[in-house]
Write an enzyme that holds these catalytic residues in place. Structure first.
Site, PDB file in Angstrom:
ATOM      1  N   TYR A 123     -11.845   2.230 -26.805  1.00 10.48           N
ATOM      2  CA  TYR A 123     -11.775   0.766 -26.754  1.00 10.48           C
ATOM      3  C   TYR A 123     -12.928   0.084 -27.490  1.00 10.48           C
ATOM      4  O   TYR A 123     -12.966  -1.141 -27.568  1.00 10.48           O
ATOM      5  CB  TYR A 123     -11.731   0.289 -25.294  1.00 10.48           C
ATOM      6  CG  TYR A 123     -10.402   0.554 -24.648  1.00 10.48           C
ATOM      7  CD1 TYR A 123      -9.913   1.858 -24.568  1.00 10.48           C
ATOM      8  CD2 TYR A 123      -9.617  -0.455 -24.126  1.00 10.48           C
ATOM      9  CE1 TYR A 123      -8.688   2.134 -23.992  1.00 10.48           C
ATOM     10  CE2 TYR A 123      -8.391  -0.188 -23.539  1.00 10.48           C
ATOM     11  CZ  TYR A 123      -7.934   1.108 -23.478  1.00 10.48           C
ATOM     12  OH  TYR A 123      -6.720   1.371 -22.902  1.00 10.48           O
ATOM     13  N   LYS A 170     -10.474  15.119 -19.653  1.00 14.22           N
ATOM     14  CA  LYS A 170      -9.727  16.083 -20.473  1.00 14.22           C
ATOM     15  C   LYS A 170     -10.786  16.915 -21.201  1.00 14.22           C
ATOM     16  O   LYS A 170     -10.764  17.063 -22.435  1.00 14.22           O
ATOM     17  CB  LYS A 170      -8.813  15.303 -21.447  1.00 14.22           C
ATOM     18  CG  LYS A 170      -7.843  16.144 -22.219  1.00 14.22           C
ATOM     19  CD  LYS A 170      -6.590  16.494 -21.447  1.00 14.22           C
ATOM     20  CE  LYS A 170      -5.707  17.438 -22.239  1.00 14.22           C
ATOM     21  NZ  LYS A 170      -4.580  17.980 -21.464  1.00 14.22           N
ATOM     22  N   ASP A 203      -3.810  14.995 -17.199  1.00  8.43           N
ATOM     23  CA  ASP A 203      -2.350  15.201 -17.148  1.00  8.43           C
ATOM     24  C   ASP A 203      -1.939  15.723 -15.770  1.00  8.43           C
ATOM     25  O   ASP A 203      -0.951  15.268 -15.182  1.00  8.43           O
ATOM     26  CB  ASP A 203      -1.856  16.115 -18.285  1.00  8.43           C
ATOM     27  CG  ASP A 203      -2.847  17.191 -18.682  1.00  8.43           C
ATOM     28  OD1 ASP A 203      -4.015  17.097 -18.280  1.00  8.43           O
ATOM     29  OD2 ASP A 203      -2.467  18.141 -19.392  1.00  8.43           O
ATOM     30  N   ASP A 227      -7.113   3.061 -17.837  1.00  7.97           N
ATOM     31  CA  ASP A 227      -6.123   2.024 -18.132  1.00  7.97           C
ATOM     32  C   ASP A 227      -4.717   2.533 -17.818  1.00  7.97           C
ATOM     33  O   ASP A 227      -3.914   1.876 -17.147  1.00  7.97           O
ATOM     34  CB  ASP A 227      -6.247   1.660 -19.623  1.00  7.97           C
ATOM     35  CG  ASP A 227      -5.632   0.321 -19.941  1.00  7.97           C
ATOM     36  OD1 ASP A 227      -5.179  -0.360 -19.007  1.00  7.97           O
ATOM     37  OD2 ASP A 227      -5.605  -0.045 -21.130  1.00  7.97           O
TER      38      ASP A 227
END
Ligand code: NAI
Length: 331
Positions: A123, A170, A203, A227
């Site tokens: 972002y 991740k 995930d 988000d």
């Protein structure tokens, strides 16, 4: 008397923002409101969607309640929301997600608080084309950014009597960025032996949230995962109409719903104002107006559990204004 900056926003923003303002005024909280506009409508007059006066007002008052603001997709000006968070260094995005009786949901007893980093990650908007056929976007994590968000999550857990913090990452793939985030979360967790610490790959987290959301308490995540996962969580408890949010920094805070400006239903008096009202509840708690906050939250719970007065997203026939009138009558 405390002064609050009120940014109505655009699309359904003004409808839900003024609905929340009316409810808050009726709740007994003694507040002055300073109305400030931002978004596309300001470009012609000020040359920017985010005039300096808006930033000054929030800095001066320390607190704002904000409606959603439209961001053009793929072109045009950059997000006012992202600019505001950066300008005021609002590094925490707090998004509580809770089941309420009366709201259609497949789940019961969901009570998750998402603590999303709000200033870094993809972002930061460092993007460029490489020739005509490739594009790059740079993911930025800093030690300071990771430390303060992880610290905030544990401090929040302790202050609110929460039991568990799950760090979502991740790091198996992004060993530098997510790896640093995870390492810092692990280190900070050692200062909080009273709070259970858990780590989860993003995930797998999505799957587990859909399978057993009631097993989770506080999630701390980098900006992008935060988000996405917060919308997923909003979906678990009935949708965006019930998801409040807060952007918090060391000096000021901006409270706003998770949902956007919903141009498809703007100006039709059909928007559900509850997420905006709940954002107001969190704002009242932040400024110490606890009684007014409790009164509003109880009224919302009560009206939802009655199940008869609903906006159209819940299968009801009440308009935003009529719904708000009823809510005020139930305070
Ligand atoms: P959205 O949240 O505005 O709408 C998604 C869907 O949910 C639409 O069908 C809409 O009608 C419905 N919806 C949203 N809020 C609702 C409410 N209170 N009551 C009833 N139905 C509601 O998301 P979308 O369409 O992706 O974004 C629209 C614009 O909002 C974009 O320009 C986006 O950039 C902006 N946006 C602004 C945010 C902010 O100001 N903080 C946050 C998210 C999006």
């Amino acid at each position: 008397m405390r002064t609050i900056t009120l940014i109505p926003g655009d699309g359904i923003g003004p409808e839900v923002a003024f609905a929340a303002q009316r409810l808050i005024d009726a709740s007994g909280a003694e507040l002055n409101w300073e109305i400030q506009n931002a978004g596309a409508c300001m470009i012609e007059r000020f040359g920017t969607p985010l005039p300096e006066s808006v930033i000054y007002s929030i800095r001066r008052n320390g607190v704002a309640l904000k409606g959603p603001i439209t961001t053009p997709v793929g072109e045009g000006f950059r997000s006012v929301n992202v600019a505001l968070r950066k300008e005021l260094d609002l590094y925490v995005n707090l998004r509580p997600v809770k089941t309420y009786r009366g709201i259609p949901s497949r789940y019961e007893n969901v009570d998750i608080v998402i603590v999303r980093e709000n200033t870094e990650d993809l972002y930061v908007g460092i993007e460029h084309m490489v020739g005509g056929d490739a594009a790059e976007s740079i993911k930025v994590f800093t030690r300071k950014g990771c430390e303060r968000i992880c610290r905030y999550a544990f401090e929040y857990a302790r202050r609110e009597g929460r039991k568990k913090v799950t760090a979502v990452h991740k790091a198996n793939i992004m060993k530098c960025t997510d790896g640093m985030f995870l390492g810092i979360a692990r280190d900070i967790s050692k200062d909080y032996p009273d709070i259970k610490f858990e780590e989860m790959i993003v995930d797998a987290m999505c799957m587990k949230l859909v399978q057993s959301p009631e097993s989770y308490d506080i999630l701390v995540l980098p900006n992008l995962y935060g988000d996405i996962v917060s919308d997923l969580c909003a979906g678990l408890v009935g949708g965006l109409g019930f998801a409040p949010g807060a952007n918090i920094g060391n000096d000021c805070a901006v409270f706003e719903p998770v949902h956007g400006s919903a141009p498809d239903i703007a100006g039709k008096n059909v928007a559900n104002p509850i997420a905006m009202m709940l954002s107001g509840v969190y704002m009242l708690r932040y400024i110490g107006e606890i009684e007014a906050a409790d009164r509003i939250e109880k009224a919302i719970s009560y009206v939802l559990s009655e199940g008869t007065v609903k906006t159209s997203d819940l299968g009801g026939s009440f308009g935003t204004k009529e719904f708000t009138d009823y809510m005020i009558s139930r305070l």
